[in-house]
Design a protein around this motif. Sequence first.
Motif, short mmCIF file in Angstrom:
data_model
loop_
_atom_site.label_atom_id
_atom_site.label_comp_id
_atom_site.label_asym_id
_atom_site.label_seq_id
_atom_site.Cartn_x
_atom_site.Cartn_y
_atom_site.Cartn_z
N CYS A 121 0.85 -1.19 0.00
CA CYS A 121 0.00 0.00 0.00
C CYS A 121 0.89 1.25 0.00
O CYS A 121 1.93 1.29 0.63
CB CYS A 121 -0.91 0.01 1.22
N GLY A 122 0.43 2.23 -0.71
CA GLY A 122 1.15 3.49 -0.77
C GLY A 122 0.17 4.64 -0.63
O GLY A 122 -0.97 4.47 -0.22
N LEU A 123 0.59 5.84 -0.99
CA LEU A 123 -0.25 7.03 -0.87
C LEU A 123 -1.46 6.99 -1.79
O LEU A 123 -2.51 7.52 -1.47
CB LEU A 123 0.58 8.28 -1.21
N LEU A 124 -1.31 6.34 -2.93
CA LEU A 124 -2.39 6.34 -3.90
C LEU A 124 -3.28 5.10 -3.82
O LEU A 124 -4.18 4.92 -4.61
CB LEU A 124 -1.83 6.47 -5.32
N GLY A 125 -3.02 4.21 -2.91
CA GLY A 125 -3.84 3.01 -2.77
C GLY A 125 -2.97 1.77 -2.61
O GLY A 125 -1.76 1.85 -2.43
N CYS A 126 -3.62 0.62 -2.68
CA CYS A 126 -2.93 -0.66 -2.51
C CYS A 126 -2.88 -1.39 -3.85
O CYS A 126 -3.78 -1.25 -4.68
CB CYS A 126 -3.65 -1.53 -1.49
#
Length: 181
Positions: A121-126
């Motif tokens: 998962c990151g800032l823009l989603g998984c």
Amino acid sequence: MNILPDYILLKPTLTLCMICLCLFGCSSVTPTQYQAAMQNGDEGYSHVQLSENQYRVVFKGNKNTDEEEATNFALLHAAELTSANGFNWFTIVDSDTDIETKDVTRVGPSTTKPMQGETTCGLLGCATPSSPNYAGGEVTTKQVKENIMSSLLITMGKGEPKTPLTVFDAQKLAQNLRPAH
């Protein structure tokens, strides 16, 4: 209403018919008949003279010739050979039946299954990456009958045999085996 041309509808039927013909054609090999072998190693009967009254008699059959039939054909040829050489009876000194086989290897269908990766998962989603995972087909090997060979070492004789229980009367044996084949 049929919107496809007639020849397109016939293709699957024709293909299926051709496959069936090929399959039935391959399985229709008849057993080897009682016949002389034309050359060494061919199917049929043959013999080699070892001495004045001793022969090696061989019958070679294909994959559909059963063991009993191969032995009977070798015996029939031994009986005919005995009579043709002016003898009345023969005895079997040695006999052998050999079934030659070959290995047939088949590989089943292979499959490709997606392999799930680790979810990150990151800032823009998984995201969960996946990649194809090759799974090879099953490999099987089995032995298949190729041909059969029945071999007899015989000694021929005339008159009354010393041990009548261990001999074959050539004429009677030929009469008994010939009608069946």
